[in-house]
Each structure stands twice: as structure tokens, then as C-alpha cells.
Design a protein around this motif. Structure first.
Motif, PDB file in Angstrom:
ATOM      1  N   GLN A  50      38.816  31.646  42.085  1.00 32.66           N
ATOM      2  CA  GLN A  50      39.955  31.196  41.699  1.00 32.66           C
ATOM      3  C   GLN A  50      40.287  29.700  42.397  1.00 32.66           C
ATOM      4  O   GLN A  50      40.743  28.717  41.675  1.00 32.66           O
ATOM      5  CB  GLN A  50      41.032  31.925  42.476  1.00 32.66           C
ATOM      6  N   HIS A  66      39.416  39.868  44.318  1.00 29.64           N
ATOM      7  CA  HIS A  66      40.697  39.503  44.182  1.00 29.64           C
ATOM      8  C   HIS A  66      41.419  40.662  43.134  1.00 29.64           C
ATOM      9  O   HIS A  66      42.470  41.391  43.922  1.00 29.64           O
ATOM     10  CB  HIS A  66      41.117  38.135  43.391  1.00 29.64           C
ATOM     11  N   HIS A  95      43.492  42.419  34.681  1.00 30.30           N
ATOM     12  CA  HIS A  95      44.350  41.351  34.597  1.00 30.30           C
ATOM     13  C   HIS A  95      43.881  39.717  34.528  1.00 30.30           C
ATOM     14  O   HIS A  95      44.182  39.104  33.953  1.00 30.30           O
ATOM     15  CB  HIS A  95      45.606  41.392  35.674  1.00 30.30           C
ATOM     16  N   ASP A  96      42.557  39.920  35.226  1.00 24.05           N
ATOM     17  CA  ASP A  96      41.811  38.387  35.039  1.00 24.05           C
ATOM     18  C   ASP A  96      40.769  38.342  34.315  1.00 24.05           C
ATOM     19  O   ASP A  96      39.779  37.390  34.476  1.00 24.05           O
ATOM     20  CB  ASP A  96      41.713  38.014  36.786  1.00 24.05           C
ATOM     21  N   ASP A 189      49.611  40.942  42.035  1.00 25.44           N
ATOM     22  CA  ASP A 189      48.730  39.807  41.904  1.00 25.44           C
ATOM     23  C   ASP A 189      49.325  38.486  42.722  1.00 25.44           C
ATOM     24  O   ASP A 189      48.546  37.935  43.337  1.00 25.44           O
ATOM     25  CB  ASP A 189      48.860  39.374  40.337  1.00 25.44           C
TER      26      ASP A 189
HETATM   27 MG    MG Z   1      45.067  37.406  39.304  1.00 25.73          MG
END
Ligand code: MG
Length: 382
Positions: A50, A66, A95-96, A189
Motif C-alpha cells: 500500500q 492488511h 476488498h483489495d 478498512d
Molecule cells: Mg484496503
């Protein structure tokens, strides 16, 4: 497990794009979660970052750790609000999935490359991964996940894109909210990355504890820890502070969301979907503390010269890979090249660009760096 009437219940699910027989032991959202864990995109999260680039050190968060932290926080909130934990976990873990290598720098660079071809957005890409790009099942492309999991994965979407995506994107046209489970994954998140970015930045030496003097949420917890254990080592003190920060935020979300739920009293998930505002939220004072922490991170961490150097290099790698593959798809491995030509046959230059973007977005940080060297380093033959 008791579930409130506003939770998503499996029996009322809008189902999968392609209907499948049920599983003997597992619920449908549990199966979604399992499919996500077994996907190639999920495994690659281990080597995607990230803020910090993967090879900078093994002690920093990756997108994989994460996502697991997000799932942990999200499950806690889901349990507290008595909604569907399996669905919440599936959304959090997925989600990522659509993120490019090198975090936001990679995403921005790829978006710039794709500007003339409809742009690139990691949320849309996450949906594209689970709907289309994963090649695992004989009967269908993608993972064929349930509507509610896909609804949760699609966190943002422009109106133009929404018109091409069908019912999963309806709320971006007509207004409204996703399920409470999706709202939980979304806020979890934010809680996860804000707190772990402080932790990683401290360990990377980008900031020192004293820099956080102006951040109330940090200072309050620091005072408590210092009072309880004066002279504690930095490493333990930082962990004790950060776990308190996470705990305070999660507790606050539970209290504030309970209140919001009581006030609007939704009787079903469809009532939740009709609301103007999310029900899962921070209290106003915690919201402002949260925003203050975000501002601090932007100024002191995300704009730090060491992060900026990596971001500039990362953007160059992504841009140059994209340009090379777009101008000559025969530089790509056979199966990726064939896909690009297939998409070009269907949709011209935009199809070709989309195929290249899919390939570049799927790369891990280290694979992107290695591919870049293989293509641009004349001394490197393999
Ligand atoms: Mg995320």
C-alpha cells in the motif's frame, strides 16, 4: 449466531450470476470466502503493498496482511451488531483484490495510462477479478460469487460505469447504501490502514513518536500506557498504544452504529439499502479524530520524501510496462498476449488497452520490477 432482521440472510440472497447447487456443509457466503482465499489474486496480495514497497523490508504490512486485519476488525463489528459475519469476512478479504502493484502510485499511473480507454479504478477491478479474470472453474469465468459479496466489493463507482454493471451497481445510479455487512468492511478498512500505517511508519523510521504529539487519538492512548507501564520498551509501548486506538475506534463504531440503527429502525436489508447515509459510522468526535489522523499520515508519511521516491519509481515502472505492452502485445507471455488480442477483436484499441491493464494490474510489486528489467535492461537476457 443470532442475527438481526436488517442483516443479510442467506435464504434471501439474490444469488449467484450463474446458479449452482448448494454445499452440504458450508453456507453460501462461507463458500464465497473460501473461493476468495483460494484465488490467485488473493495469494498475490502477499507481494503487493500500500505505502511501503515490498522489498523495503519484511516487517511491513502487505495487502495480504492488511486484508486479514480488515477481516478481523470487520468480524468483531459484525458480531457486535449481530449481522452476517461470513458475508462481512468475505467482503473484507476481497476488498483489495483489484489493486495494482505499488499501492496508490501504481493505481494513479495505470489510471493515467487508461484515461483515453475508460480509466482504471481498483474497486471496479476487484469486481472484474472475481467476476471475470480468475480462471478456476470449468463452468464459468471468475469466482461466481453471491450478489451481496459483489455488492460489497463495489465500494465506489461512477454513474457511467454503473450503467454497464447491472443490478450490483444500482445504488450508484439511484442513490442508497449497500448492506450493513458491506458498510462494516468499508469502515474496518479505514480503521485498519490508519492504525497500521502509523505503526509501519514508526518502524520504518519515517516518523518518531514525538511527531505524533498533535494527534489526540495517539496521545490519549499513549498517556494511559505510560501511566500503566512507565519505562516500557518502544516496541511494546507502540503496540499497546495502537491496540488501544483500534479498540477505541471499534467500540465507538459499535455504539454510534447501534444508535443509528435504533433511530432508523430498518426491518430488512432492503430498508438499509434505501437509506441516504450509512448506518455503520463513527460518532462525530471520533470521526474528527479519525480525520485528524488521516491528515497527519498524509502530511508526514504519504508525502515523506522516501515514500515519494518509491512512488515516482513505481509509477515509472507501471507506465513503461503499460506502454511497451500496448504498442507490442507480443512482448507479453503467450496466454496474456492471446487475451489482449481477443479483447482487441471484440472492442478495438480500448479492448487491447483493457487487456494490458488487466495484466499489469495483476502483477505483484516484485514481478513488475522483474518484468521491467527483463524488457528494459539490455544486459538482461532472461
Ligand atoms: Mg484496503
Amino acid at each position: 449466531m443470532t442475527m438481526q432482521p436488517y442483516a443479510v440472510i442467506e435464504q434471501a440472497s439474490r444469488g449467484r450470476l450463474r446458479p449452482e447447487p448448494g454445499d452440504k456443509f458450508r453456507g453460501e457466503f462461507q463458500r464465497d470466502r473460501d473461493r476468495i482465499i483460494h484465488s490467485a489474486a488473493f495469494r498475490r496480495l502477499e507481494y503487493k503493498t500500500q505505502v511501503f514497497v515490498n522489498h523495503e523490508g519484511d516487517m511491513f504490512r502487505t495487502r495480504l496482511t492488511h486484508s486479514i486485519e480488515v477481516a478481523q476488525i470487520a468480524r468483531t463489528i459484525a458480531r457486535g451488531l449481530e449481522v452476517n459475519e461470513d458475508l462481512t469476512e468475505a467482503i473484507a478479504l476481497a476488498h483489495d483484490l483489484g489493486h495494482t502493484p505499488f499501492g496508490h502510485a501504481g493505481q494513479d499511473a495505470l489510471h493515467a495510462c487508461m484515461r483515453r480507454f475508460g480509466g482504471f479504478e481498483h474497486n471496479l477491478q476487484s469486481l472484474r477479478v472475481v467476476d471475470l479474470l480468475e480462471e478456476k472453474y470449468a463452468a464459468f469465468p471468475g469466482l461466481n460469487l453471491s450478489f451481496e459479496t459483489r455488492e460489497g466489493i463495489l465500494k465506489h463507482c461512477s454513474k457511467t460505469d454503473a450503467h454497464t454493471l447491472g443490478s450490483v451497481a444500482e445504488r450508484f445510479i439511484n442513490g442508497g447504501q449497500p448492506s450493513i455487512e458491506a458498510q462494516i468492511a468499508n469502515l474496518a478498512d479505514e480503521i485498519a490502514y490508519n492504525n497500521h500505517d502509523v505503526d509501519d511508519a514508526l518502524r520504518a523510521g519515517l516518523i518518531a513518536v514525538q511527531n505524533l504529539d498533535s494527534v489526540a487519538s495517539f496521545v490519549d492512548c499513549q498517556r494511559e500506557v505510560n501511566g500503566l507501564w512507565p519505562g516500557l520498551s518502544d516496541r511494546r509501548a507502540i503496540h499497546e498504544i495502537i491496540r488501544r486506538m483500534i479498540n477505541a475506534q471499534v467500540t465507538d463504531v459499535l455504539v454510534a452504529s447501534h444508535q443509528a440503527i435504533e433511530t432508523s429502525a430498518p426491518a430488512s436489508v432492503d430498508d438499509v439499502r434505501k437509506l441516504k447515509q450509512p448506518l455503520v459510522r463513527f460518532s462525530a468526535p471520533m470521526r474528527s479524530q479519525h480525520l485528524a489522523l488521516k491528515r497527519f499520515l498524509r502530511e508526514h508519511v504519504y508525502r515523506h520524501y522516501r515514500v515519494r521516491r518509491m512512488s515516482v519509481k513505481a509509477a515509472r515502472v507501471v507506465r513503461e510496462l503499460f506502454k511497451s505492452f500496448l504498442s507490442d502485445p507480443r512482448l507479453m507471455p503467450d496466454d496474456a498476449r492471446d487475451r489482449v488480442f481477443e479483447l482487441e477483436a471484440e472492442n478495438g484499441r480500448a479492448g487491447r488497452a483493457r487487456g494490458v491493464a488487466d495484466y499489469v494490474a495483476g502483477m505483484t510489486d516484485r514481478f513488475a520490477i522483474a518484468e521491467h528489467q527483463r524488457i528494459f535492461d539490455a544486459a538482461r537476457l532472461t
